[in-house]
Design a protein around this motif. Structure first.
Motif, PDB file in Angstrom:
ATOM      1  N   GLU A  80      -8.544  -5.231   8.992  1.00  0.00           N
ATOM      2  CA  GLU A  80      -7.217  -4.992   8.451  1.00  0.00           C
ATOM      3  C   GLU A  80      -6.815  -6.047   7.422  1.00  0.00           C
ATOM      4  OE1 GLU A  80      -4.343  -6.490  11.833  1.00  0.00           O
ATOM      5  OE2 GLU A  80      -5.955  -5.249  12.606  1.00  0.00           O
ATOM      6  N   LYS A  81      -7.431  -7.226   7.470  1.00  0.00           N
ATOM      7  CA  LYS A  81      -7.084  -8.278   6.524  1.00  0.00           C
ATOM      8  C   LYS A  81      -7.639  -7.999   5.136  1.00  0.00           C
ATOM      9  CE  LYS A  81      -6.799 -11.741  10.119  1.00  0.00           C
ATOM     10  NZ  LYS A  81      -7.382 -12.887  10.748  1.00  0.00           N
ATOM     11  N   SER A  82      -8.688  -7.170   5.041  1.00  0.00           N
ATOM     12  CA  SER A  82      -9.288  -6.891   3.739  1.00  0.00           C
ATOM     13  C   SER A  82      -8.631  -5.706   3.030  1.00  0.00           C
ATOM     14  CB  SER A  82     -10.791  -6.623   3.898  1.00  0.00           C
ATOM     15  OG  SER A  82     -10.994  -5.454   4.648  1.00  0.00           O
ATOM     16  N   ALA A  83      -7.654  -5.082   3.644  1.00  0.00           N
ATOM     17  CA  ALA A  83      -6.960  -3.961   3.023  1.00  0.00           C
ATOM     18  C   ALA A  83      -6.159  -4.458   1.819  1.00  0.00           C
ATOM     19  CB  ALA A  83      -6.042  -3.281   4.030  1.00  0.00           C
ATOM     20  N   VAL A  84      -6.113  -3.639   0.804  1.00  0.00           N
ATOM     21  CA  VAL A  84      -5.467  -4.038  -0.440  1.00  0.00           C
ATOM     22  C   VAL A  84      -3.952  -3.920  -0.364  1.00  0.00           C
ATOM     23  CG1 VAL A  84      -5.312  -3.529  -2.896  1.00  0.00           C
ATOM     24  CG2 VAL A  84      -7.498  -3.368  -1.756  1.00  0.00           C
ATOM     25  N   THR A  85      -3.465  -2.876   0.261  1.00  0.00           N
ATOM     26  CA  THR A  85      -2.016  -2.650   0.285  1.00  0.00           C
ATOM     27  C   THR A  85      -1.450  -2.891   1.683  1.00  0.00           C
ATOM     28  OG1 THR A  85      -2.243  -0.312   0.851  1.00  0.00           O
ATOM     29  CG2 THR A  85      -2.246  -0.863  -1.485  1.00  0.00           C
ATOM     30  N   ALA A  86      -0.145  -3.030   1.747  1.00  0.00           N
ATOM     31  CA  ALA A  86       0.522  -3.202   3.035  1.00  0.00           C
ATOM     32  C   ALA A  86       0.343  -1.958   3.891  1.00  0.00           C
ATOM     33  CB  ALA A  86       2.007  -3.482   2.814  1.00  0.00           C
ATOM     34  N   LYS A  87       0.363  -0.794   3.252  1.00  0.00           N
ATOM     35  CA  LYS A  87       0.173   0.466   3.973  1.00  0.00           C
ATOM     36  C   LYS A  87      -1.234   0.515   4.581  1.00  0.00           C
ATOM     37  CE  LYS A  87       0.930   5.403   3.318  1.00  0.00           C
ATOM     38  NZ  LYS A  87       1.239   6.453   2.356  1.00  0.00           N
ATOM     39  N   GLY A  88      -2.219   0.030   3.844  1.00  0.00           N
ATOM     40  CA  GLY A  88      -3.588  -0.023   4.341  1.00  0.00           C
ATOM     41  C   GLY A  88      -3.732  -0.975   5.513  1.00  0.00           C
ATOM     42  N   LYS A  89      -3.068  -2.124   5.426  1.00  0.00           N
ATOM     43  CA  LYS A  89      -3.091  -3.095   6.518  1.00  0.00           C
ATOM     44  C   LYS A  89      -2.461  -2.506   7.778  1.00  0.00           C
ATOM     45  CE  LYS A  89      -3.088  -7.263   3.727  1.00  0.00           C
ATOM     46  NZ  LYS A  89      -2.419  -8.526   3.426  1.00  0.00           N
ATOM     47  N   ALA A  90      -1.352  -1.795   7.608  1.00  0.00           N
ATOM     48  CA  ALA A  90      -0.674  -1.173   8.746  1.00  0.00           C
ATOM     49  C   ALA A  90      -1.553  -0.094   9.370  1.00  0.00           C
ATOM     50  CB  ALA A  90       0.654  -0.572   8.300  1.00  0.00           C
ATOM     51  N   ALA A  91      -2.243   0.675   8.541  1.00  0.00           N
ATOM     52  CA  ALA A  91      -3.127   1.726   9.045  1.00  0.00           C
ATOM     53  C   ALA A  91      -4.286   1.111   9.834  1.00  0.00           C
ATOM     54  CB  ALA A  91      -3.654   2.574   7.896  1.00  0.00           C
ATOM     55  N   GLY A  92      -4.850   0.023   9.338  1.00  0.00           N
ATOM     56  CA  GLY A  92      -5.938  -0.658  10.032  1.00  0.00           C
ATOM     57  C   GLY A  92      -5.500  -1.210  11.373  1.00  0.00           C
ATOM     58  N   ALA A  93      -4.331  -1.811  11.407  1.00  0.00           N
ATOM     59  CA  ALA A  93      -3.808  -2.369  12.649  1.00  0.00           C
ATOM     60  C   ALA A  93      -3.532  -1.259  13.664  1.00  0.00           C
ATOM     61  CB  ALA A  93      -2.536  -3.164  12.379  1.00  0.00           C
ATOM     62  N   SER A  94      -2.993  -0.151  13.179  1.00  0.00           N
ATOM     63  CA  SER A  94      -2.707   0.982  14.045  1.00  0.00           C
ATOM     64  C   SER A  94      -3.991   1.573  14.628  1.00  0.00           C
ATOM     65  CB  SER A  94      -1.947   2.054  13.260  1.00  0.00           C
ATOM     66  OG  SER A  94      -1.740   3.192  14.055  1.00  0.00           O
ATOM     67  N   LEU A  95      -5.020   1.683  13.799  1.00  0.00           N
ATOM     68  CA  LEU A  95      -6.305   2.201  14.255  1.00  0.00           C
ATOM     69  C   LEU A  95      -6.905   1.298  15.335  1.00  0.00           C
ATOM     70  CD1 LEU A  95      -8.651   4.227  13.930  1.00  0.00           C
ATOM     71  CD2 LEU A  95      -9.546   2.737  12.152  1.00  0.00           C
ATOM     72  N   LYS A  96      -6.810  -0.004  15.135  1.00  0.00           N
ATOM     73  CA  LYS A  96      -7.346  -0.961  16.104  1.00  0.00           C
ATOM     74  C   LYS A  96      -6.606  -0.849  17.440  1.00  0.00           C
ATOM     75  CE  LYS A  96      -8.659  -5.803  16.412  1.00  0.00           C
ATOM     76  NZ  LYS A  96      -8.682  -7.083  15.751  1.00  0.00           N
TER      77      LYS A  96
END
Length: 61
Positions: free
Chosen positions: A3-19
């Motif tokens: 999730e830290k390598s995501a480019v946008t805040a939306k991407g980071k949130a999606a990664g955290a949610s998936l985890k």
């Protein structure tokens, strides 16, 4: 997914949610199974066994 390598805040949130979702599902399966799921290489070996009970590594030898 990192999730830290995501480019946008939306991407980071999606990664955290998936985890979180994956962790929740794993805990649910472990509770119904009554034991922990195998991790790492043991998990790979467990998943790679075919219907005849032989692992992929054994078949290739």
């Amino acid at each position: 997914m990192k999730e830290k390598s995501a480019v946008t805040a939306k991407g980071k949130a999606a990664g955290a949610s998936l985890k979180r979702s994956a962790g929740k599902e794993e805990r649910k399966i472990e509770a119904s199974k009554g034991s922990d799921l195998a991790k790492g290489a043991k998990r790979f070996e467990e998943r790679s066994k075919s219907s005849d009970g032989k692992s992929a590594g054994t078949k290739q030898r």
